[in-house]
Design a protein around this motif. Structure first.
Motif, PDB file in Angstrom:
ATOM      1  N   SER A 103      28.418  72.287  34.730  1.00 50.37           N
ATOM      2  CA  SER A 103      28.176  72.234  33.287  1.00 50.37           C
ATOM      3  C   SER A 103      28.765  70.978  32.660  1.00 50.37           C
ATOM      4  CB  SER A 103      28.762  73.481  32.618  1.00 50.37           C
ATOM      5  OG  SER A 103      28.536  73.455  31.228  1.00 50.37           O
ATOM      6  N   ALA A 104      30.002  70.636  33.011  1.00 48.76           N
ATOM      7  CA  ALA A 104      30.645  69.445  32.449  1.00 48.76           C
ATOM      8  C   ALA A 104      29.908  68.175  32.852  1.00 48.76           C
ATOM      9  CB  ALA A 104      32.104  69.381  32.890  1.00 48.76           C
ATOM     10  N   ASN A 105      29.514  68.079  34.108  1.00 50.65           N
ATOM     11  CA  ASN A 105      28.816  66.875  34.573  1.00 50.65           C
ATOM     12  C   ASN A 105      27.435  66.755  33.945  1.00 50.65           C
ATOM     13  OD1 ASN A 105      30.856  65.852  36.264  1.00 50.65           O
ATOM     14  ND2 ASN A 105      30.243  67.198  37.938  1.00 50.65           N
ATOM     15  N   ALA A 106      26.729  67.875  33.836  1.00 50.05           N
ATOM     16  CA  ALA A 106      25.408  67.839  33.201  1.00 50.05           C
ATOM     17  C   ALA A 106      25.528  67.473  31.723  1.00 50.05           C
ATOM     18  CB  ALA A 106      24.718  69.184  33.364  1.00 50.05           C
ATOM     19  N   SER A 107      26.534  68.019  31.044  1.00 51.15           N
ATOM     20  CA  SER A 107      26.734  67.697  29.626  1.00 51.15           C
ATOM     21  C   SER A 107      27.038  66.221  29.436  1.00 51.15           C
ATOM     22  CB  SER A 107      27.868  68.550  29.048  1.00 51.15           C
ATOM     23  OG  SER A 107      27.516  69.917  29.048  1.00 51.15           O
ATOM     24  N   ALA A 108      27.854  65.656  30.319  1.00 51.89           N
ATOM     25  CA  ALA A 108      28.171  64.233  30.227  1.00 51.89           C
ATOM     26  C   ALA A 108      26.925  63.375  30.430  1.00 51.89           C
ATOM     27  CB  ALA A 108      29.235  63.870  31.256  1.00 51.89           C
ATOM     28  N   ALA A 109      26.066  63.784  31.366  1.00 50.28           N
ATOM     29  CA  ALA A 109      24.828  63.047  31.607  1.00 50.28           C
ATOM     30  C   ALA A 109      23.894  63.135  30.406  1.00 50.28           C
ATOM     31  CB  ALA A 109      24.137  63.580  32.863  1.00 50.28           C
ATOM     32  N   LEU A 110      23.779  64.333  29.826  1.00 51.33           N
ATOM     33  CA  LEU A 110      22.929  64.505  28.647  1.00 51.33           C
ATOM     34  C   LEU A 110      23.435  63.662  27.477  1.00 51.33           C
ATOM     35  CD1 LEU A 110      22.395  68.375  28.790  1.00 51.33           C
ATOM     36  CD2 LEU A 110      20.618  66.633  29.104  1.00 51.33           C
ATOM     37  N   GLU A 111      24.732  63.626  27.309  1.00 48.92           N
ATOM     38  CA  GLU A 111      25.341  62.841  26.237  1.00 48.92           C
ATOM     39  C   GLU A 111      25.036  61.360  26.422  1.00 48.92           C
ATOM     40  OE1 GLU A 111      29.736  62.976  25.900  1.00 48.92           O
ATOM     41  OE2 GLU A 111      29.300  64.198  24.137  1.00 48.92           O
TER      42      GLU A 111
END
Length: 334
Positions: free
Chosen positions: A50-58
């Motif tokens: 979740s954290a890695n995907a959120s960082a990529a989306l950001e």
């Protein structure tokens, strides 16, 4: 042209990512640039999906202004091996080519208009264009946070202004970063905000084209939030990320370049008064605050004693940016 695959994967936000976050980001950029709105990526770190995907989306949202059709929120699922992210396309998918062409046309028109300008001239023209052709809106819909909204629709919130600047500056060869965080307005309210950090002649400066557009007066674009150092910009702007380029040069503001850094009121007589159409204006930074009750009398008194306003216009006016300590003087002709 923007209708070709974007090549912005190595922007400020993408470069911050490593491991799974970077792989997810690279896959998202590659797919979204081709109009593919669903992406699956195998990951190594199942605990931090979740954290890695959120960082990529950001990073896609803040770093890839060319992907104007991609919604901000992405739906995430994980099957234990691969993460899948799906975005909403905020424009009709079967008409994306037409939307891209419209944005391309706006970008190329601006680039042609500044073909013979130096980098400072490009930024000044950009400020003028965004101030006079884009209407600020408070709409929360994703479309208003896109470069397309600013450059084609002519309505945008701060994110749209800033992404438009990002695309246009990139097209003109000027490096820039969309800075994100919070900002405190003159009435004391804080809100989410976006602004621009651009590199000119090897030095970084902050710009807030949204706030300049709000402060246009008498049809003359504001130069207040242009070429600011951090010592000025960070009085009202509060970045959400560490590592943004440091802006340390205070010599490139309009008032610094045109004799407007005042030690004494009498220094105002030496400022450069600049034309804008049939009008004139100048800016000065005072070394102390003017009490609100005395503002009008003090500023008009300065104009009369030091600037000979009748030599430039039949009417006079001013704006006072209390946070920056900057007065803009206007000399108007009907």
């Amino acid at each position: 042209m923007l209708s070709r695959p974007v090549s912005v994967a190595n922007n400020f936000y993408g470069e911050r990512l490593t491991g799974d976050a970077r792989r997810i980001y690279d896959a998202l950029v590659a797919d979204r640039a081709r109009g593919i709105m669903r992406t699956s990526v195998a990951v190594d770190d199942a605990e931090n999906v979740s954290a890695n995907a959120s960082a990529a989306l950001e990073a896609v949202n803040f770093g890839c202004a060319e992907l104007f059709f991609v919604g901000k929120a992405g739906e995430l699922s994980f099957d234990g091996r691969a993460v899948t992210l799906e975005h909403e396309c905020i424009f009709p998918e079967d008409e994306l080519d037409a939307y891209r062409e419209a944005l391309d046309e706006a970008v190329e028109s601006f680039a042609a208009s500044v073909y013979y300008s130096d980098d400072r001239g490009v930024l000044e023209r950009l400020n003028e264009m965004l101030s006079t052709t884009v209407t600020g809106v408070d709409g929360r819909e994703d479309v208003y946070g896109s470069a397309y909204a600013a450059l084609v629709i002519g309505e945008a919130r701060c994110e749209g202004y800033t992404k438009a600047a990002q695309i246009l500056l990139s097209r003109c060869g000027i490096p820039s970063v969309m800075a994100a965080g919070r900002a405190r307005s003159s009435d004391g309210r804080e809100e989410n905000h976006a602004w621009t950090i651009a590199t000119v002649d090897g030095r970084d400066y902050s710009f807030d084209f949204t706030w300049n557009a709000r402060r246009i007066a008498y049809g003359i674009p504001s130069h207040e939030y242009m070429f600011l150092p951090d010592s000025d910009m960070l009085r009202e702007h509060f970045p959400m990320f560490d590592g943004y380029p440091k802006c340390t040069d205070a010599s490139a503001t309009f008032w610094a370049r045109h004799g407007g850094e005042l030690e004494f009121i009498s220094d105002l007589a030496g400022v450069d008064i600049m034309p804008y159409g049939k009008h004139f204006f100048t800016m000065a930074r005072l070394n102390e605050q003017i009490p609100p009750a005395d503002e009008r009398d003090v500023i008009f008194g300065m104009m009369q004693s030091e600037l000979s306003p009748s030599s430039y216009g039949s009417l006079s006016g001013y704006t006072y940016n209390r946070s920056l300590g900057v007065v803009t003087f206007y000399f108007l002709n009907e």
